[in-house]
Design a protein around this motif. Structure first.
Motif, mmCIF file in Angstrom:
data_model
loop_
_atom_site.group_PDB
_atom_site.id
_atom_site.type_symbol
_atom_site.label_atom_id
_atom_site.label_comp_id
_atom_site.label_asym_id
_atom_site.label_seq_id
_atom_site.Cartn_x
_atom_site.Cartn_y
_atom_site.Cartn_z
ATOM 1 N N PRO A 165 -12.318 -4.890 -24.541
ATOM 2 C CA PRO A 165 -13.091 -3.796 -23.957
ATOM 3 C C PRO A 165 -12.630 -2.444 -24.504
ATOM 4 C CG PRO A 165 -12.182 -5.236 -22.260
ATOM 5 C CD PRO A 165 -11.530 -5.608 -23.548
ATOM 6 N N ALA A 166 -13.392 -1.408 -24.229
ATOM 7 C CA ALA A 166 -13.126 -0.100 -24.831
ATOM 8 C C ALA A 166 -11.858 0.556 -24.289
ATOM 9 C CB ALA A 166 -14.331 0.807 -24.580
ATOM 10 N N PHE A 167 -11.299 0.036 -23.224
ATOM 11 C CA PHE A 167 -10.113 0.692 -22.664
ATOM 12 C C PHE A 167 -9.082 -0.361 -22.262
ATOM 13 C CE2 PHE A 167 -11.646 -0.590 -18.668
ATOM 14 C CZ PHE A 167 -13.024 -0.484 -18.779
ATOM 15 N N ASP A 168 -7.911 0.141 -21.888
ATOM 16 C CA ASP A 168 -6.786 -0.729 -21.562
ATOM 17 C C ASP A 168 -7.039 -1.460 -20.236
ATOM 18 O OD1 ASP A 168 -4.355 -1.880 -21.305
ATOM 19 O OD2 ASP A 168 -3.226 -0.010 -20.993
ATOM 20 N N LEU A 169 -7.078 -2.794 -20.327
ATOM 21 C CA LEU A 169 -7.348 -3.582 -19.117
ATOM 22 C C LEU A 169 -6.070 -3.992 -18.379
ATOM 23 C CD1 LEU A 169 -10.176 -6.241 -19.494
ATOM 24 C CD2 LEU A 169 -10.097 -4.228 -18.045
ATOM 25 N N ALA B 175 2.565 -2.894 -8.181
ATOM 26 C CA ALA B 175 2.072 -3.555 -9.383
ATOM 27 C C ALA B 175 2.985 -3.225 -10.547
ATOM 28 C CB ALA B 175 0.668 -3.068 -9.677
ATOM 29 N N ALA B 176 3.143 -4.191 -11.430
ATOM 30 C CA ALA B 176 4.077 -4.003 -12.534
ATOM 31 C C ALA B 176 3.437 -3.348 -13.746
ATOM 32 C CB ALA B 176 4.643 -5.353 -12.936
ATOM 33 N N ALA B 177 2.133 -3.474 -13.869
ATOM 34 C CA ALA B 177 1.516 -3.150 -15.156
ATOM 35 C C ALA B 177 1.204 -1.680 -15.355
ATOM 36 C CB ALA B 177 0.244 -3.966 -15.325
ATOM 37 N N VAL B 178 1.082 -0.898 -14.299
ATOM 38 C CA VAL B 178 0.732 0.512 -14.514
ATOM 39 C C VAL B 178 1.853 1.416 -14.062
ATOM 40 C CG1 VAL B 178 -1.746 0.330 -14.490
ATOM 41 C CG2 VAL B 178 -0.548 0.556 -12.325
ATOM 42 N N PHE C 115 0.843 -1.203 0.000
ATOM 43 C CA PHE C 115 0.000 0.000 0.000
ATOM 44 C C PHE C 115 0.882 1.259 0.000
ATOM 45 C CE2 PHE C 115 -2.375 3.222 2.501
ATOM 46 C CZ PHE C 115 -3.520 3.331 1.725
ATOM 47 N N VAL C 116 1.892 1.252 0.857
ATOM 48 C CA VAL C 116 2.796 2.408 0.931
ATOM 49 C C VAL C 116 3.535 2.561 -0.404
ATOM 50 C CG1 VAL C 116 4.875 3.327 2.063
ATOM 51 C CG2 VAL C 116 3.043 2.292 3.441
ATOM 52 N N ALA C 117 3.978 1.443 -0.976
ATOM 53 C CA ALA C 117 4.706 1.509 -2.253
ATOM 54 C C ALA C 117 3.813 2.053 -3.370
ATOM 55 C CB ALA C 117 5.231 0.126 -2.619
ATOM 56 N N ALA C 118 2.533 1.710 -3.312
ATOM 57 C CA ALA C 118 1.608 2.184 -4.359
ATOM 58 C C ALA C 118 1.218 3.647 -4.155
ATOM 59 C CB ALA C 118 0.357 1.304 -4.375
ATOM 60 N N SER C 119 1.651 4.256 -3.042
ATOM 61 C CA SER C 119 1.280 5.640 -2.735
ATOM 62 C C SER C 119 2.307 6.652 -3.229
ATOM 63 C CB SER C 119 1.126 5.811 -1.218
ATOM 64 O OG SER C 119 0.276 4.834 -0.698
ATOM 65 N N ARG C 120 3.327 6.172 -3.948
ATOM 66 C CA ARG C 120 4.323 7.112 -4.471
ATOM 67 C C ARG C 120 3.731 7.909 -5.629
ATOM 68 N NH1 ARG C 120 8.918 2.671 -5.113
ATOM 69 N NH2 ARG C 120 7.295 2.082 -6.558
ATOM 70 N N PRO C 121 4.136 9.175 -5.772
ATOM 71 C CA PRO C 121 3.481 10.051 -6.744
ATOM 72 C C PRO C 121 3.348 9.475 -8.157
ATOM 73 C CG PRO C 121 4.973 11.313 -5.374
ATOM 74 C CD PRO C 121 5.156 9.877 -4.983
ATOM 75 N N ARG C 122 4.411 8.848 -8.656
ATOM 76 C CA ARG C 122 4.347 8.360 -10.032
ATOM 77 C C ARG C 122 3.293 7.255 -10.167
ATOM 78 N NH1 ARG C 122 7.428 5.193 -13.314
ATOM 79 N NH2 ARG C 122 8.577 4.375 -11.532
ATOM 80 N N ARG C 123 3.258 6.379 -9.164
ATOM 81 C CA ARG C 123 2.288 5.281 -9.183
ATOM 82 C C ARG C 123 0.866 5.820 -9.040
ATOM 83 N NH1 ARG C 123 1.184 1.468 -10.269
ATOM 84 N NH2 ARG C 123 0.736 0.210 -8.448
ATOM 85 N N VAL C 124 0.734 6.835 -8.170
ATOM 86 C CA VAL C 124 -0.600 7.394 -7.942
ATOM 87 C C VAL C 124 -1.145 7.984 -9.246
ATOM 88 C CG1 VAL C 124 -1.818 9.295 -6.783
ATOM 89 C CG2 VAL C 124 -0.368 7.745 -5.458
ATOM 90 N N ALA C 125 -0.296 8.666 -9.997
ATOM 91 C CA ALA C 125 -0.752 9.253 -11.265
ATOM 92 C C ALA C 125 -1.195 8.148 -12.224
ATOM 93 C CB ALA C 125 0.361 10.095 -11.883
ATOM 94 N N ALA C 126 -0.423 7.046 -12.279
ATOM 95 C CA ALA C 126 -0.771 5.945 -13.202
ATOM 96 C C ALA C 126 -2.059 5.246 -12.754
ATOM 97 C CB ALA C 126 0.382 4.944 -13.264
ATOM 98 N N ILE C 127 -2.200 5.042 -11.436
ATOM 99 C CA ILE C 127 -3.411 4.381 -10.916
ATOM 100 C C ILE C 127 -4.637 5.257 -11.201
ATOM 101 C CG2 ILE C 127 -4.599 3.692 -8.780
ATOM 102 C CD1 ILE C 127 -1.751 2.935 -7.680
ATOM 103 N N THR C 128 -4.476 6.569 -10.994
ATOM 104 C CA THR C 128 -5.608 7.484 -11.217
ATOM 105 C C THR C 128 -6.043 7.434 -12.686
ATOM 106 O OG1 THR C 128 -4.771 8.900 -9.470
ATOM 107 C CG2 THR C 128 -6.386 9.877 -10.951
ATOM 108 N N ALA C 129 -5.079 7.414 -13.596
ATOM 109 C CA ALA C 129 -5.436 7.352 -15.022
ATOM 110 C C ALA C 129 -6.165 6.050 -15.330
ATOM 111 C CB ALA C 129 -4.173 7.479 -15.874
ATOM 112 N N ALA C 130 -5.680 4.945 -14.740
ATOM 113 C CA ALA C 130 -6.318 3.642 -15.000
ATOM 114 C C ALA C 130 -7.737 3.621 -14.440
ATOM 115 C CB ALA C 130 -5.486 2.529 -14.374
ATOM 116 N N LEU C 131 -7.881 4.086 -13.195
ATOM 117 C CA LEU C 131 -9.220 4.079 -12.584
ATOM 118 C C LEU C 131 -10.177 4.990 -13.347
ATOM 119 C CD1 LEU C 131 -9.057 4.134 -8.665
ATOM 120 C CD2 LEU C 131 -10.297 2.534 -10.140
ATOM 121 N N ALA C 132 -9.658 6.139 -13.781
ATOM 122 C CA ALA C 132 -10.523 7.076 -14.516
ATOM 123 C C ALA C 132 -11.046 6.421 -15.796
ATOM 124 C CB ALA C 132 -9.765 8.368 -14.829
#
Ligand code: FAD
Length: 433
Positions: free
Chosen positions: A408-412, A430-433, A101-118
């Motif tokens: 699907p219509a977006f990147d899974l 996570a490795a993928a985003v 959880f802490v590792a996924a909270s780094r700024p670069r990861r957060v930006a990638a996760i936000t784009a994926a979730l959006a």
């Protein structure tokens, strides 16, 4: 693929789990021509999907783990009214999840996760609208937007980086003064600092009723709901062949695993060893709250939701990290009334009904929507965390796409089941985003 469907018969889909995710998948698979059986030892919608805050919140594209959260964690853990709690004796069990959880909270990861979730959230409200239509114009969905209110300047300031991330994804947020927010919702207290209005959002008047309506529809269209737990998935050389239960063997051409926070053991069996945990949340529903709201609210200071529902005003939220089998701490549900009074001074907190539920949570706040690594004809739809109600219908659509081998219509890829596999560099994220 698994054994071919029986000639002349529709392909058989067995869905494991009758929460909002499983039932939306079941309904979507009926549209693709599958004969659907849903297995669950509990009645549909009676586990985590029963008592959520009912908010259909596509604006919430940021993960729970944000860079700004970490410095505030010690203070939150010391405050009994805070939105975050940890049962300290469970720390050894939770530590690996927390490290990710802490590792996924780094700024670069957060930006990638936000784009994926959006990407996934972009179609969520429209998918809810289509779901309501398919249920015969269900009146459970209210498209009134969500009002995110700040009592203090500090809370508004803390939310600013998150809001910038959200806006960067094209999500609309309208800033309001405290007075303008109160003009929209006269029950709000005087002297609020400010608010943000998220117009393309909404809420459901009764999340449990929504799942039971979907279940009734699935049955009316020829689907079967069987009250039993999936114990194992029988795998053959060409994929899954059947789901095994105490009530017998359910032959399957397609299996969907959507067992919420309890999906872990079956997912592991299917080749997806996931860091899935439960994030316990609480609600208090006040049948005679004495205040009326036109739309759903979120407190930016205390991070909880206030949603007007058919059964009363529901106060819901908090993240409690503890082992699955720990008893609920009902003080957390009662604390919601205390903090809600600061926003709604006229609130009558009597006769509330408390509830605790288990959010199925992965450390990067992204669900897994993917094929199981061990079997091409098993689809995983789990780990939707704080967004399961919002994402239920759109997840069903994606599962239906995968079932008929359509992209699907977006990147899974960000939702891949394999993203938590450790890489040589000991990167726990996570490795993928
Ligand atoms: C306090 C709180 C507030 C929330 N507010 C919101 C909100 O406002 N908006 C939002 O979008 N989300 C919200 N959520 C999150 C949302 O409720 C969850 O993400 C969602 O309910 C998860 O749905 P699910 O179908 O995956 O899991 P569940 O609803 O938990 O369903 C899983 C089902 O699988 C069954 N199952 C388990 N094991 C087996 C097995 N072996 N065989 C067969 N069946 C099995 C269970 O019995 C259960 O019925 C909130 C959650 C909480 C706790």
């Amino acid at each position: 693929m698994a054994d071919s469907p029986v000639p002349g018969q529709p392909p058989r889909a067995v869905v494991i789990g009758a929460g909002i995710i499983g039932m939306c998948c079941a309904l979507a698979l009926q549209r693709t021509g599958h004969a659907v059986t849903v297995l669950d030892p509990r009645p549909p919608g009676s586990f985590c999907s029963f008592g959520n805050a009912g908010q259909v919140s596509p604006f919430w594209a940021t993960p729970l783990g944000l860079p700004g959260l970490m410095p505030r964690v010690p203070g939150m853990l010391a405050d009994p009214l805070a939105p975050l709690a940890l049962r300290w004796r469970d720390l050894p069990t939770l530590a690996p999840w927390l490290a990710r959880f802490v590792a996924a909270s780094r700024p670069r990861r957060v930006a990638a996760i936000t784009a994926a979730l959006a990407g996934l959230l972009g179609g969520a409200l429209a998918a809810h609208r289509r779901l309501a239509d398919s249920l015969g114009g269900s009146r459970l969905l209210v498209e009134g937007g969500i009002l995110y209110v700040f009592e203090s300047a500090a809370a508004a300031r803390d939310f600013a980086p998150e809001c910038a991330l959200i806006r960067r994804q094209g999500i609309r947020a309208e800033p309001l003064t405290g007075a303008a927010a109160r003009a929209l919702e006269p029950a709000l207290a005087d002297g609020l600092h400010s608010a943000l209005f998220f117009p393309d959002n909404g809420h459901v008047l009764d999340p449990f009723a929504l799942v039971t309506r979907i279940a009734a529809q699935v049955e009316a269209q020829g689907g079967r709901l069987v009250e039993t737990a999936a114990e194992d998935v029988l795998l053959g050389p060409r994929g899954a062949r059947a789901v095994l239960t105490a009530a017998g063997r359910f032959p399957a051409d397609l299996v969907v695993l959507a067992a919420g926070a309890l999906s872990g053991p079956l997912a592991t069996r299917l080749g997806a060893d996931l860091p899935l945990t439960t994030q316990r949340g609480y609600h208090m529903t006040l049948p005679r709250a004495g205040v009326s709201l036109g739309r759903a609210l979120v407190s930016g200071d205390r991070h909880f939701c206030l949603t007007p529902m058919t059964g009363g005003l529901r106060l819901a939220g908090t993240v409690e990290l503890a082992r699955f089998d720990r008893p609920p701490d009902w003080r957390r549900a009662e604390a919601l009334v205390t903090v809600a009074r600061r926003l709604l001074p006229g609130l009558d907190g009597r006769d509330g009904s408390p509830w605790m539920g288990h959010r199925p949570a992965l450390p990067d706040s992204l669900p897994v929507i993917d094929r199981a690594p061990a079997a091409h004809n098993v689809l995983l739809a789990l780990g939707h965390g704080h967004l399961g109600l919002t994402l239920g219908p759109v997840t069903g659509d994606v599962i239906a796409d995968l079932a008929r081998d359509q992209a699907p219509a977006f990147d899974l890829r960000p939702f891949a089941a394999t993203r938590f596999r450790r890489r040589a560099g000991l990167d726990l994220t996570a490795a993928a985003v």
